[in-house]
Design an enzyme around this catalytic site. Structure first.
Site, PDB file in Angstrom:
ATOM      1  N   GLU A 430       0.837  -1.205   0.000  1.00 13.31           N
ATOM      2  CA  GLU A 430       0.000   0.000   0.000  1.00 13.31           C
ATOM      3  C   GLU A 430       0.866   1.245   0.000  1.00 13.31           C
ATOM      4  O   GLU A 430       1.568   1.529   0.974  1.00 13.31           O
ATOM      5  CB  GLU A 430      -0.893  -0.031   1.247  1.00 13.31           C
ATOM      6  N   ASP A 503      -1.306  -1.464   5.695  1.00 11.36           N
ATOM      7  CA  ASP A 503      -1.230  -0.898   7.041  1.00 11.36           C
ATOM      8  C   ASP A 503      -2.289  -1.516   7.949  1.00 11.36           C
ATOM      9  O   ASP A 503      -3.344  -1.984   7.483  1.00 11.36           O
ATOM     10  CB  ASP A 503      -1.439   0.621   6.993  1.00 11.36           C
TER      11      ASP A 503
END
Length: 639
Positions: A430, A503
């Site tokens: 990400e 995350d």
């Protein structure tokens, strides 16, 4: 149930029909050969084996209620109101038939085809294996106006079959405790059982399956008079059907029963689940091939006949006519042959023709009698065809050379040096910040990094042509090398592990769900063959006396603080991967010797479909209810 499918008669199911094939000795030595594993899957298989006996009685028309009870000591009881296991002395063994069935492998009324015409348990291993792998087992039989009982320990009889009372009913109750010497855990999951029992109740209309969990005090009953029609309703409950009523037929042909229910939705995914003698044929087989051929042929024939498909138009493909279709195909036959890697593929060649002719005949008549609905379905299929043609053009843009040479595309791949799929892995990361750390910290030999910019397209709400116009999805398809959808070829896959690394916050969880939805809908084989993983980065870094410790959960944090003392330390809560430098990311999340990876699997495809539809579909209320029901399981929520 018709006479052809009936048991001969309760009175004819006697000791002489119990055929003995082999002994029981190898089971405890090699349990994995008989139940697949000694983990949770094998443990639950024991329960299914006993329940299958009741279902076989239900298929024969002499049982309509099965009750399963989970006790606090991890023992389980399964009670049915069938005919009861025969109690007479067995002519081959000289023992009671009850003891014969419970102590000799493959001793049962199903193997010579005379007592049971149809049996789901043929795919299984028999109740004797359950006995062999149990610390203790107790069986009670209600038959001949009497109640009998016998006890066993680790497969060996420790008492004789004896009469313990009278009974005005018939049936069998088996109570057993899985052996902790055999299994990794003996704690049964009621949720796992509920998913399977719901499926079994759908497949056997009119049969009631009750599960009572004494540990939680909860009881659940599964009963569906509508059978597989109710199954389709259940699957589509959070979707938008384009037809009100479910199309359904049941027919008998050449000694086999074919049952099919279907309903179209406004979605784009195909959901056809197939069963043979109640066994989930995950790998499909001849019955699925026959169904697909009939669907494609009947839609094209109807479209041509009524000029919905013009002379110059190409034929609709199978993918076109199955877009948005939810279907349940259940066949029952006398001698099923199961093939494939997991023995979940039906191999009986005759079933292809039986299912194809039955389905074509019924659907052809149905479409003739319902022209308005037929036009709606054909229009949806034609829309799918147009999108497929557009997708074919878009797919050309995903060829590896043209994309990887185009540095302006978002999400640049840092490839690995090795081509050995046994060691190669690709991290889907990400953002550029974490992607930069991952590229620097990785092992270039076998680890590739693909940073994803933002959230990918929600494929639950898009057709393939739109999906293939998404830059992030195009770059993933190209990097993996195996194609997409019906053109997906796992033999061309370039990485053995595809690892989602996001995350530990709400956005990261959303990206993870979007990716998993994409894989489940368009690259399902990646999940089925164990190629999809989720990385587990640490939640905290604790520093004390210049020594750093990483922990991955609040429970681990507690344990560590108790170990090192609760004074003189500093703690850092990681909110994003970008907070870690390359060395930290390697040490905690990417080093094969120390990292934690969770492999993604979908043992229950119906449940997985329900979750993805709920989380990523159009309807808000089911999503709200799902979040409310599951919020208590959330840990480390960061908002």
């Amino acid at each position: 149930m018709t006479k052809e499918m009936d048991i001969k008669n309760d009175r004819h199911y006697t000791a002489s029909e119990i055929q003995v094939l082999t002994g029981l000795e190898p089971v405890r030595k090699r349990p994995g050969m008989y139940i697949g594993s000694t983990g949770p899957k094998g443990l639950h298989h024991l329960v299914y084996e006993v329940v299958d006996n009741g279902i076989d009685e239900a298929l024969a028309g002499i049982c309509d209620t099965i009750k399963v009870v989970l006790y606090e000591d991890n023992s389980i009881s399964v009670e049915d109101n069938g005919s009861g296991i025969p109690v007479e002395t067995h002519p081959q063994t000289g023992k009671s038939t009850v003891e014969t069935v419970l102590t000799i492998l493959h001793a049962g009324g199903k193997f010579d085809g005379s007592a049971y015409k149809v049996s789901g348990g043929l795919h299984g291993v028999g109740i004797s294996v359950v006995n062999a792998l149990s610390e203790w087992l107790e069986v009670k039989v209600r038959r001949n106006n009497k109640e009998y009982m016998q006890k066993f320990e680790r497969g060996i009889a420790v008492s004789e079959l004896e009469v313990i009372g009278t009974s005005t009913s018939t049936g069998t109750t088996v109570t057993f405790k899985p052996d902790s010497e055999i299994f990794e855990t003996i704690e049964i999951s009621s949720d796992t059982l509920k998913n399977r029992f719901r499926e079994m109740a759908f497949l056997n209309k009119g049969v009631k399956i009750i599960i009572e969990d004494k540990r939680s005090g909860k009881e659940k009953e599964f009963y569906y008079e509508g059978g597989i029609k109710s199954f389709v309703e259940y699957i589509n409950k959070n979707k938008n059907p384009i037809q009100k009523d479910i199309i359904y037929f049941e027919t008998q042909k050449d000694g086999a029963v074919v049952e099919f229910a279907m309903q179209y939705t406004d979605g784009y995914s195909e959901n056809i689940f197939t069963f043979a003698n109640n066994i989930n044929t995950i790998e499909g087989g001849t019955h699925l091939s026959g169904l697909r051929t009939a669907l494609t042929r009947v839609m094209n024939d109807y479209g041509r006949k009524y000029n919905i498909l013009k002379e110059k138009d190409e034929n609709l493909s199978g993918d076109d006519v199955r877009e948005g279709l939810t279907g349940i195909l259940s066949v029952k036959l006398g001698e099923p042959q199961f093939e494939g890697q997991t023995k979940t593929k039906l191999g009986n060649s005759e079933m292809r023709g039986i299912v194809e002719s039955s389905t074509y005949e019924y659907l052809n008549n149905f479409l003739e009698e319902n022209p308005k609905l037929a036009k709606t379905i054909l229009d949806k299929s034609i829309g799918s065809q147009r999108a497929r043609n557009a997708a074919r053009k878009a797919r050309e843009l995903t060829r590896r050379k043209s994309i990887l040479d185009n540095t302006t595309l978002p999400g640049k791949l840092a490839d690995c040096q090795s081509n050995d799929i046994n060691i190669t892995e690709i991290y889907l990361v990400e953002g550029d910040s974490a992607g930069g750390s991952a590229k620097q910290g990785r092992s270039r030999e076998f680890q590739a990094i693909l940073p994803l910019r933002g959230k990918i397209l929600n494929v639950e709400k898009a057709r393939l042509d739109r999906i293939l116009n998404s830059d992030e999805i195009k770059i993933m398809i190209t990097a993996f090398g195996a194609g997409i959808g019906t053109e997906f070829d796992i033999e061309k896959l370039r990485y053995g592990k595809i690892i989602i690394m996001t995350d530990a916050d709400v956005d990261g969880a959303h990206i993870r769900t979007l990716l998993l939805t994409f894989f489940f809908r368009y690259m399902r084989e990646l999940i089925d063959n164990g190629h999809i993983y989720v990385a587990q980065p640490p939640l905290y870094k604790i520093t004390k006396a210049r020594k750093e410790h990483y922990v991955y959960s609040d429970e681990q944090l507690d344990e560590l603080l108790n170990e090192i003392g609760r004074t003189g330390y500093s703690i850092q809560r990681y909110k994003g991967l970008g907070e870690m430098n390359p060395e930290q990311l390697w040490d905690t999340t990417m080093d094969p010797d120390s990292r934690i990876l969770l492999r993604v699997n979908t043992e229950d495809a119906v449940a997985a479909d329900e979750i993805f539809t709920t989380l990523m579909g159009d309807k808000v209320q089911p999503r709200r209810e799902f979040i409310q029901e599951n919020s208590k399981f959330v840990k480390n929520l960061d908002i």
